[in-house]
Write a protein that holds these residues in place. Structure first.
Motif, short mmCIF file in Angstrom:
data_model
loop_
_atom_site.label_atom_id
_atom_site.label_comp_id
_atom_site.label_asym_id
_atom_site.label_seq_id
_atom_site.Cartn_x
_atom_site.Cartn_y
_atom_site.Cartn_z
N LYS A 109 -28.63 -35.37 27.67
CA LYS A 109 -29.94 -34.72 27.53
C LYS A 109 -30.69 -34.78 28.84
CE LYS A 109 -30.20 -35.71 22.64
NZ LYS A 109 -30.66 -36.63 21.63
N ASP A 110 -30.55 -35.88 29.54
CA ASP A 110 -31.20 -36.09 30.83
C ASP A 110 -30.16 -36.76 31.72
OD1 ASP A 110 -32.77 -36.74 32.99
OD2 ASP A 110 -34.29 -37.81 31.85
N PRO A 111 -29.31 -35.95 32.40
CA PRO A 111 -28.14 -36.50 33.08
C PRO A 111 -28.43 -37.59 34.11
CG PRO A 111 -28.33 -34.12 33.43
CD PRO A 111 -29.46 -34.53 32.56
N GLY A 112 -29.62 -37.63 34.67
CA GLY A 112 -29.92 -38.64 35.68
C GLY A 112 -30.43 -39.95 35.11
N LEU A 113 -30.70 -40.00 33.82
CA LEU A 113 -31.23 -41.22 33.19
C LEU A 113 -30.07 -42.04 32.63
CD1 LEU A 113 -33.72 -42.84 32.28
CD2 LEU A 113 -33.66 -41.55 30.14
N VAL A 114 -29.98 -43.29 33.06
CA VAL A 114 -28.94 -44.19 32.56
C VAL A 114 -29.29 -44.57 31.12
CG1 VAL A 114 -27.70 -46.35 32.90
CG2 VAL A 114 -28.54 -45.09 34.90
N TYR A 115 -28.34 -44.40 30.21
CA TYR A 115 -28.56 -44.69 28.79
C TYR A 115 -27.45 -45.58 28.26
CZ TYR A 115 -24.94 -41.22 27.83
OH TYR A 115 -23.75 -40.54 27.78
N ALA A 116 -27.70 -46.18 27.11
CA ALA A 116 -26.68 -46.99 26.43
C ALA A 116 -25.89 -46.07 25.50
CB ALA A 116 -27.34 -48.12 25.64
N ASP A 117 -24.63 -45.81 25.83
CA ASP A 117 -23.78 -44.89 25.06
C ASP A 117 -23.40 -45.53 23.74
OD1 ASP A 117 -21.76 -43.27 24.01
OD2 ASP A 117 -20.91 -42.83 25.99
N LYS A 118 -23.87 -44.95 22.64
CA LYS A 118 -23.61 -45.50 21.30
C LYS A 118 -22.12 -45.49 20.95
CE LYS A 118 -28.09 -44.11 19.53
NZ LYS A 118 -28.80 -43.16 18.68
N LEU A 119 -21.40 -44.44 21.36
CA LEU A 119 -19.98 -44.37 21.04
C LEU A 119 -19.17 -45.42 21.80
CD1 LEU A 119 -19.19 -40.55 20.84
CD2 LEU A 119 -19.46 -42.17 18.97
N ALA A 120 -19.74 -45.91 22.90
CA ALA A 120 -19.04 -46.91 23.72
C ALA A 120 -19.70 -48.28 23.57
CB ALA A 120 -19.03 -46.47 25.18
N ASN A 121 -20.23 -48.55 22.38
CA ASN A 121 -20.86 -49.85 22.08
C ASN A 121 -21.95 -50.24 23.07
OD1 ASN A 121 -19.27 -50.38 19.76
ND2 ASN A 121 -17.55 -50.85 21.11
N GLY A 122 -22.78 -49.26 23.45
CA GLY A 122 -23.92 -49.53 24.30
C GLY A 122 -23.63 -49.58 25.80
N LEU A 123 -22.46 -49.14 26.22
CA LEU A 123 -22.07 -49.17 27.63
C LEU A 123 -23.03 -48.30 28.44
CD1 LEU A 123 -19.88 -50.06 29.72
CD2 LEU A 123 -18.72 -47.91 29.19
N PRO A 124 -23.69 -48.85 29.48
CA PRO A 124 -24.58 -48.04 30.32
C PRO A 124 -23.81 -46.87 30.95
CG PRO A 124 -24.99 -50.37 30.70
CD PRO A 124 -23.73 -50.27 29.85
N THR A 125 -24.36 -45.67 30.78
CA THR A 125 -23.70 -44.43 31.19
C THR A 125 -24.73 -43.51 31.83
OG1 THR A 125 -22.20 -44.68 29.31
CG2 THR A 125 -22.28 -42.51 30.33
N VAL A 126 -24.30 -42.74 32.84
CA VAL A 126 -25.20 -41.83 33.53
C VAL A 126 -24.43 -40.61 34.00
CG1 VAL A 126 -24.93 -42.89 35.82
CG2 VAL A 126 -27.10 -41.74 35.23
N CYS A 127 -25.16 -39.56 34.33
CA CYS A 127 -24.61 -38.32 34.88
C CYS A 127 -23.56 -37.75 33.92
CB CYS A 127 -24.05 -38.54 36.27
SG CYS A 127 -25.22 -39.37 37.39
N LYS A 128 -22.37 -37.48 34.39
CA LYS A 128 -21.30 -36.91 33.55
C LYS A 128 -20.36 -38.00 33.08
CE LYS A 128 -21.41 -32.49 35.92
NZ LYS A 128 -20.82 -31.85 37.08
N GLY A 129 -20.92 -39.10 32.59
CA GLY A 129 -20.09 -40.15 32.02
C GLY A 129 -19.75 -41.28 32.98
N ILE A 130 -20.53 -41.46 34.03
CA ILE A 130 -20.26 -42.57 34.96
C ILE A 130 -20.62 -43.88 34.28
CG2 ILE A 130 -20.97 -43.67 37.12
CD1 ILE A 130 -21.41 -40.89 38.27
N THR A 131 -19.69 -44.83 34.33
CA THR A 131 -19.89 -46.18 33.80
C THR A 131 -19.39 -47.18 34.84
OG1 THR A 131 -17.70 -46.38 32.79
CG2 THR A 131 -19.44 -45.35 31.43
N LYS A 132 -19.56 -48.44 34.55
CA LYS A 132 -19.06 -49.48 35.46
C LYS A 132 -17.55 -49.43 35.61
CE LYS A 132 -18.59 -53.05 31.91
NZ LYS A 132 -19.04 -54.37 31.46
N HIS A 133 -16.88 -48.73 34.70
CA HIS A 133 -15.41 -48.65 34.75
C HIS A 133 -14.91 -47.65 35.78
CE1 HIS A 133 -15.22 -51.33 31.37
NE2 HIS A 133 -15.96 -50.51 30.65
N VAL A 134 -15.79 -46.77 36.28
CA VAL A 134 -15.34 -45.77 37.24
C VAL A 134 -16.08 -45.83 38.58
CG1 VAL A 134 -14.50 -44.18 35.47
CG2 VAL A 134 -16.84 -43.94 36.32
#
Length: 187
Positions: free
Chosen positions: A33-58
């Motif tokens: 909804k707001d690609p620049g805002l880091v959010y807690a991804d519910k499908l990934a158990n709250g994993l912080p996610t931003v932009c087009k799916g950037i997480t600490k894993h990538v």
């Protein structure tokens, strides 16, 4: 120039083209909804996610819920992270893949982790040179069941396995990966 150096150049060109194809594909599946805002991804158990799916894993850049990333930072981080994920996927492949295979394998790895993509039945088929079967296995098992379309609920079943929940959006994404992967194969 040796054959080995030609292969390395082809690999670099393939990575660059596939990075662009993957970034374009991710726009449809990770818009936010707001690609620049880091959010807690519910499908990934709250994993912080931003932009087009950037997480600490990538990325090695900290991803902190509530922070705001500029469009320029999103683009730079996405391309760097996609390149890293593609390189990991390419290391698992025994044959140089068609562009569409590498792009959709990268999308799959972006969403499920490179280790899972490398260990998948899709990768088994690709490494055997069966590009079409590998593409199909991104979304459907050989027995016809949907795959890679479930998330953990956080609960454990009596047999000790994690309880899983089907997510239609993931099934749709897997189907789109399969379609894009197959459409790019040489005829």
């Amino acid at each position: 120039m040796t054959d080995r150096s030609n292969a390395i150049k082809a690999g670099a060109g393939l990575l660059a083209a596939a990075a662009l194809a993957t970034a374009t594909f991710l726009t449809n599946w990770e818009p936010g909804k707001d690609p620049g805002l880091v959010y807690a991804d519910k499908l990934a158990n709250g994993l912080p996610t931003v932009c087009k799916g950037i997480t600490k894993h990538v990325t090695t850049t900290p991803v902190v819920v509530g922070e705001r990333w500029s469009p320029e930072k999103c683009q730079a981080e996405e391309l760097a992270a996609i390149g890293k994920v593609q390189a990991a996927v390419l290391r698992c492949m025994r044959r140089e893949p068609p562009l569409s295979v590498l792009a959709m394998a990268t999308s799959h790895a972006w969403n499920n982790g490179a280790g899972n993509t490398c260990a998948s039945q899709a990768m088994v088929a690709w490494n055997a040179g069966d590009w079409a079967l590998g593409c199909q296995r991104l979304s459907v098992s050989d027995g016809g069941s949907l795959v890679w379309s479930y998330v953990r609920t956080g609960r454990t079943l009596p047999d000790g396995k994690p309880e899983m929940r089907f997510v239609q959006g993931l099934a749709n994404r897997r189907a789109a990966e399969t379609t894009n992967c197959l459409e790019g194969l040489p005829k």
